[in-house]
Scaffold this motif. Structure first.
Motif, PDB file in Angstrom:
ATOM      1  N   PRO A  48       0.835  -1.202   0.000  1.00  0.00           N
ATOM      2  CA  PRO A  48       0.000   0.000   0.000  1.00  0.00           C
ATOM      3  C   PRO A  48       0.874   1.259   0.000  1.00  0.00           C
ATOM      4  O   PRO A  48       1.923   1.290   0.631  1.00  0.00           O
ATOM      5  N   VAL A  49       0.432   2.280  -0.718  1.00  0.00           N
ATOM      6  CA  VAL A  49       1.163   3.553  -0.754  1.00  0.00           C
ATOM      7  C   VAL A  49       1.065   4.188   0.632  1.00  0.00           C
ATOM      8  O   VAL A  49      -0.030   4.375   1.159  1.00  0.00           O
ATOM      9  N   PRO A  50       2.211   4.505   1.269  1.00  0.00           N
ATOM     10  CA  PRO A  50       2.172   5.131   2.596  1.00  0.00           C
ATOM     11  C   PRO A  50       1.486   6.498   2.555  1.00  0.00           C
ATOM     12  O   PRO A  50       1.509   7.195   1.544  1.00  0.00           O
ATOM     13  N   THR A  51       0.894   6.880   3.659  1.00  0.00           N
ATOM     14  CA  THR A  51       0.266   8.197   3.740  1.00  0.00           C
ATOM     15  C   THR A  51       1.340   9.273   3.789  1.00  0.00           C
ATOM     16  O   THR A  51       2.477   9.020   4.171  1.00  0.00           O
ATOM     17  N   GLY A  52       0.982  10.464   3.367  1.00  0.00           N
ATOM     18  CA  GLY A  52       1.889  11.597   3.436  1.00  0.00           C
ATOM     19  C   GLY A  52       2.706  11.818   2.179  1.00  0.00           C
ATOM     20  O   GLY A  52       3.485  12.767   2.116  1.00  0.00           O
ATOM     21  N   LEU A  53       2.542  10.973   1.158  1.00  0.00           N
ATOM     22  CA  LEU A  53       3.276  11.160  -0.091  1.00  0.00           C
ATOM     23  C   LEU A  53       2.568  12.202  -0.961  1.00  0.00           C
ATOM     24  O   LEU A  53       1.374  12.459  -0.773  1.00  0.00           O
ATOM     25  N   PRO A  54       3.295  12.809  -1.918  1.00  0.00           N
ATOM     26  CA  PRO A  54       2.666  13.811  -2.782  1.00  0.00           C
ATOM     27  C   PRO A  54       1.466  13.232  -3.536  1.00  0.00           C
ATOM     28  O   PRO A  54       1.388  12.025  -3.781  1.00  0.00           O
ATOM     29  N   GLU A  55       0.563  14.101  -3.907  1.00  0.00           N
ATOM     30  CA  GLU A  55      -0.655  13.684  -4.616  1.00  0.00           C
ATOM     31  C   GLU A  55      -0.335  12.886  -5.884  1.00  0.00           C
ATOM     32  O   GLU A  55      -1.065  11.967  -6.234  1.00  0.00           O
ATOM     33  N   ARG A  56       0.754  13.205  -6.553  1.00  0.00           N
ATOM     34  CA  ARG A  56       1.108  12.494  -7.794  1.00  0.00           C
ATOM     35  C   ARG A  56       1.407  11.009  -7.543  1.00  0.00           C
ATOM     36  O   ARG A  56       1.486  10.231  -8.477  1.00  0.00           O
ATOM     37  N   CYS A  57       1.555  10.621  -6.282  1.00  0.00           N
ATOM     38  CA  CYS A  57       1.837   9.221  -5.944  1.00  0.00           C
ATOM     39  C   CYS A  57       0.577   8.409  -5.698  1.00  0.00           C
ATOM     40  O   CYS A  57       0.664   7.220  -5.394  1.00  0.00           O
ATOM     41  N   ARG A  58      -0.568   9.031  -5.820  1.00  0.00           N
ATOM     42  CA  ARG A  58      -1.809   8.282  -5.650  1.00  0.00           C
ATOM     43  C   ARG A  58      -2.003   7.402  -6.875  1.00  0.00           C
ATOM     44  O   ARG A  58      -1.941   7.878  -8.003  1.00  0.00           O
ATOM     45  N   THR A  59      -2.222   6.130  -6.652  1.00  0.00           N
ATOM     46  CA  THR A  59      -2.404   5.182  -7.744  1.00  0.00           C
ATOM     47  C   THR A  59      -3.844   4.676  -7.728  1.00  0.00           C
ATOM     48  O   THR A  59      -4.530   4.761  -6.709  1.00  0.00           O
ATOM     49  N   VAL A  60      -4.269   4.148  -8.843  1.00  0.00           N
ATOM     50  CA  VAL A  60      -5.643   3.659  -8.972  1.00  0.00           C
ATOM     51  C   VAL A  60      -5.952   2.598  -7.929  1.00  0.00           C
ATOM     52  O   VAL A  60      -6.992   2.622  -7.286  1.00  0.00           O
ATOM     53  N   ASP A  61      -5.016   1.676  -7.723  1.00  0.00           N
ATOM     54  CA  ASP A  61      -5.265   0.578  -6.780  1.00  0.00           C
ATOM     55  C   ASP A  61      -4.687   0.834  -5.391  1.00  0.00           C
ATOM     56  O   ASP A  61      -4.784  -0.014  -4.503  1.00  0.00           O
ATOM     57  N   GLY A  62      -4.053   2.010  -5.189  1.00  0.00           N
ATOM     58  CA  GLY A  62      -3.505   2.343  -3.879  1.00  0.00           C
ATOM     59  C   GLY A  62      -2.237   1.589  -3.525  1.00  0.00           C
ATOM     60  O   GLY A  62      -1.845   1.522  -2.372  1.00  0.00           O
ATOM     61  N   ARG A  63      -1.576   1.035  -4.536  1.00  0.00           N
ATOM     62  CA  ARG A  63      -0.361   0.240  -4.334  1.00  0.00           C
ATOM     63  C   ARG A  63       0.851   0.906  -4.965  1.00  0.00           C
ATOM     64  O   ARG A  63       0.737   1.663  -5.919  1.00  0.00           O
ATOM     65  N   VAL A  64       2.032   0.580  -4.413  1.00  0.00           N
ATOM     66  CA  VAL A  64       3.284   1.068  -5.000  1.00  0.00           C
ATOM     67  C   VAL A  64       3.443   0.374  -6.353  1.00  0.00           C
ATOM     68  O   VAL A  64       3.297  -0.850  -6.446  1.00  0.00           O
ATOM     69  N   PRO A  65       3.714   1.140  -7.420  1.00  0.00           N
ATOM     70  CA  PRO A  65       3.792   0.543  -8.755  1.00  0.00           C
ATOM     71  C   PRO A  65       5.015  -0.367  -8.932  1.00  0.00           C
ATOM     72  O   PRO A  65       5.969  -0.287  -8.152  1.00  0.00           O
ATOM     73  N   PRO A  66       4.974  -1.213  -9.955  1.00  0.00           N
ATOM     74  CA  PRO A  66       6.113  -2.096 -10.237  1.00  0.00           C
ATOM     75  C   PRO A  66       7.401  -1.298 -10.438  1.00  0.00           C
ATOM     76  O   PRO A  66       7.392  -0.227 -11.046  1.00  0.00           O
ATOM     77  N   GLY A  67       8.499  -1.819  -9.892  1.00  0.00           N
ATOM     78  CA  GLY A  67       9.807  -1.198 -10.072  1.00  0.00           C
ATOM     79  C   GLY A  67      10.061   0.010  -9.195  1.00  0.00           C
ATOM     80  O   GLY A  67      10.988   0.775  -9.456  1.00  0.00           O
ATOM     81  N   ALA A  68       9.258   0.196  -8.147  1.00  0.00           N
ATOM     82  CA  ALA A  68       9.404   1.392  -7.302  1.00  0.00           C
ATOM     83  C   ALA A  68       9.435   1.007  -5.821  1.00  0.00           C
ATOM     84  O   ALA A  68       8.974  -0.061  -5.431  1.00  0.00           O
ATOM     85  N   ILE A  69      10.011   1.924  -5.015  1.00  0.00           N
ATOM     86  CA  ILE A  69       9.987   1.815  -3.561  1.00  0.00           C
ATOM     87  C   ILE A  69       9.698   3.202  -3.000  1.00  0.00           C
ATOM     88  O   ILE A  69       9.772   4.202  -3.722  1.00  0.00           O
TER      89      ILE A  69
END
Length: 102
Positions: A48-69
């Motif tokens: 799951p995408v941690p809270t507090g990240l910039p708005e551009r990090c919001r994903t459709v499924d709420g998950r960190v995308p492939p190839g990213a940390i």
């Protein structure tokens, strides 16, 4: 500090990692101009995408995308981490800290 080289896809949430610092525009410098940061990995691909990240990090499924940390620092008042620059590509990971002296 002792760092074990590790590919970004082997990094796990909670590990302290050495990662290349992105430029102000989110890009990366030429190899001769690399700058490194030591941060805690807070999420990897599929987490799951941690809270507090910039708005551009919001994903459709709420998950960190492939190839990213995502990484966070301990400095909450002046963060220089994913709260500022968003996701980091896994290929910008140098390795995992094995031992560090204070």
């Amino acid at each position: 500090m002792l760092v074990r080289r590790a590919p970004g896809d082997r990094v796990r949430r909670g590990q302290i990692v050495v990662v290349e610092h992105p430029d102000r525009d989110g890009g990366y410098r030429a190899p001769a101009g690399r700058t490194w940061m030591i941060k805690r990995c807070t999420a990897t691909t599929g987490d799951p995408v941690p809270t507090g990240l910039p708005e551009r990090c919001r994903t459709v499924d709420g998950r960190v995308p492939p190839g990213a940390i995502t990484v966070l620092s301990d400095n909450l008042s002046h963060p220089n981490d994913s709260r500022k620059f968003g996701f980091l590509p896994q290929d910008r990971v140098l390795g995992v800290v094995v031992r560090g002296d204070s």
